[in-house]
Write an enzyme that holds these catalytic residues in place. Structure first.
Site, mmCIF file in Angstrom:
data_model
loop_
_atom_site.group_PDB
_atom_site.id
_atom_site.type_symbol
_atom_site.label_atom_id
_atom_site.label_comp_id
_atom_site.label_asym_id
_atom_site.label_seq_id
_atom_site.Cartn_x
_atom_site.Cartn_y
_atom_site.Cartn_z
ATOM 1 N N ASP A 1 -7.022 0.130 0.135
ATOM 2 C CA ASP A 1 -5.711 0.560 0.631
ATOM 3 C C ASP A 1 -5.774 1.933 1.293
ATOM 4 O O ASP A 1 -5.242 2.135 2.389
ATOM 5 C CB ASP A 1 -4.687 0.590 -0.511
ATOM 6 C CG ASP A 1 -4.282 -0.803 -0.960
ATOM 7 O OD1 ASP A 1 -4.974 -1.768 -0.590
ATOM 8 O OD2 ASP A 1 -3.279 -0.924 -1.685
ATOM 9 N N GLY B 1 0.794 -1.234 0.000
ATOM 10 C CA GLY B 1 0.000 0.000 0.000
ATOM 11 C C GLY B 1 0.816 1.270 0.000
ATOM 12 O O GLY B 1 0.375 2.280 0.556
ATOM 13 N N GLU C 1 -5.310 7.904 -5.746
ATOM 14 C CA GLU C 1 -5.169 6.491 -6.092
ATOM 15 C C GLU C 1 -5.737 6.192 -7.485
ATOM 16 O O GLU C 1 -5.205 5.371 -8.232
ATOM 17 C CB GLU C 1 -5.881 5.623 -5.045
ATOM 18 C CG GLU C 1 -5.084 5.369 -3.775
ATOM 19 C CD GLU C 1 -4.060 4.267 -3.973
ATOM 20 O OE1 GLU C 1 -2.950 4.574 -4.451
ATOM 21 O OE2 GLU C 1 -4.368 3.107 -3.654
#
Length: 387
Positions: free
Chosen positions: A204, A145, A193
């Site tokens: 995550d 992550g 992301e």
């Protein structure tokens, strides 16, 4: 004034791959962090550039604020209270701006992360000069992550200087955000992301934002609180993997053997549910903790066996499994498999000597080992100081 934010990485404790097929999975934060330091220049500095320092890899970039404003001319007055997606056109425009940096070919994969940085910075803080310094304890691209931790820590640092959060600027200790502020921060991190991964699950960044653990199934995320401290040896095999290809491979196997794979996914669902129940149940004494750890070890071994049934193990992972088994320790892959990282539970009563021995043996194979506690705090902030 300088602010520093930190956000944890994550592991999948159980349920990877099967979660795509409707099973439950459990993810947890780990006490390995990405740190972001943000400082605005004083008028006397006479600085009109946005600077980004990636300390771990020795790279530094800078852009004249006017150039960023030119590329993001569609972005009017920033509104940090409304998380905004970066359009495909703007991703291309920012990508062209990043291409001008001549990032070394070996580090070219950083490009999407730099684009996400520019978008989050301009969207939350607008067009003003600053210096941002990033360091991390998380290996890149290993399934822990790292990109989510970057987006979460960056969003936390940027929002701390916005009107959307209320923080004590005089507090020099690590402190967390309020619940509604965390929700806003998580949404901004998810936008970052999306730039990096296209269609992320949101798992995550949610784990990195809130910390502790989450249980997820069919797109539904439930935060759970651990009542025990678990310590893991995380072995990075340093073998790269193609997540999309591994996910597709499991789907193809499911089409070929639908009934058998349905049983595999059902078993994984039961394992994840049991793991979550064990972690949440009270452990009043050392004996209870030892019993719970023994159960989790068995469940990890079962989960790994089922991941092998799905075809996502790898020779490097099997080497880690054989090595840790010699020391009677339970291990499983975490994340996509095909390389990446392997988790090994370190029981409370395990001696440090054994940990040192297994670590030395694994590292003699060319792997890299990290020790981490799981289920700790999420994103935190502190004012003053430097990286």
């Amino acid at each position: 004034m300088e602010v520093k934010a930190r956000a944890p990485g994550k592991i999948i404790l159980s349920g990877e791959h099967a979660v795509v097929h409707g099973s439950t999975a459990v993810a947890s934060s780990i006490d390995l962090y990405t740190y972001v330091s943000l400082r605005f220049p004083t008028p006397s500095d006479n600085d009109d550039a946005l600077r980004l320092q990636l300390k771990d890899i020795g790279l530094e970039f800078s852009w004249p604020i006017g150039r960023i404003k030119e590329v993001l001319s569609e972005l009017e007055i920033p509104n940090s209270s409304v998380p905004t997606s970066c359009s495909t056109e703007l991703i291309k425009s920012l990508g062209a701006l990043v291409d001008e940096l001549n990032i070394p070919e070996a580090k070219i994969g950083l490009g999407a992360g730099v684009v996400a940085f520019l978008w989050l910075y301009a969207s939350i803080q607008g067009f003003k000069p600053a210096t941002v310094v990033i360091t991390s304890e998380l290996p890149l691209g290993s399934g822990l992550g790292s990109s989510a931790a970057l987006c979460v820590a960056l969003s936390g640092a940027l929002l701390s200087f916005s009107d959307c959060v209320s923080l004590d600027l005089g507090n020099k200790e690590w402190t967390t955000f309020g619940e509604s502020e965390l929700e806003l921060l998580n949404k901004w991190a998810f936008e970052g992301e999306k730039i990096i991964h296209g269609k992320p699950s949101g798992i995550d960044n949610t784990v990195s934002t809130y910390g502790n653990m989450i249980k997820f199934r069919s797109g539904s995320l439930t935060r759970i609180k651990s009542n025990m401290t678990l310590k893991m040896l995380i072995t990075n095999t340093k073998v790269g993997r193609n997540t999309k290809a591994l996910v597709a491979g499991v789907s193809e196997r499911t089409l070929r053997h639908p009934e058998a794979m349905a049983s595999v996914f059902n078993a994984v669902d039961s394992i994840s549910t049991e793991v979550a129940n064990i972690i949440q149940s009270p452990a009043p004494d050392e004996l209870s903790i030892t019993e719970k750890e023994a159960k989790i070890e068995e469940l990890m071994e079962m989960n790994q066996g089922l991941l092998q049934c799905m075809g996502v193990s790898h020779a490097s992972i099997e080497t880690v499994l054989r090595t840790t088994l010699k020391y009677k320790l339970a291990s499983k892959l975490t994340g996509a498999g095909g390389g990446g990282c392997v988790l090994t539970l370190l029981p409370t009563l395990l001696s440090g000597t054994v940990v040192d021995k297994v670590t030395a043996e694994l590292e003699s194979c060319g792997f890299h080992c990290l020790t981490a506690a799981i289920g700790g705090n999420g994103v935190e902030i502190r004012f003053g100081g430097s990286l």
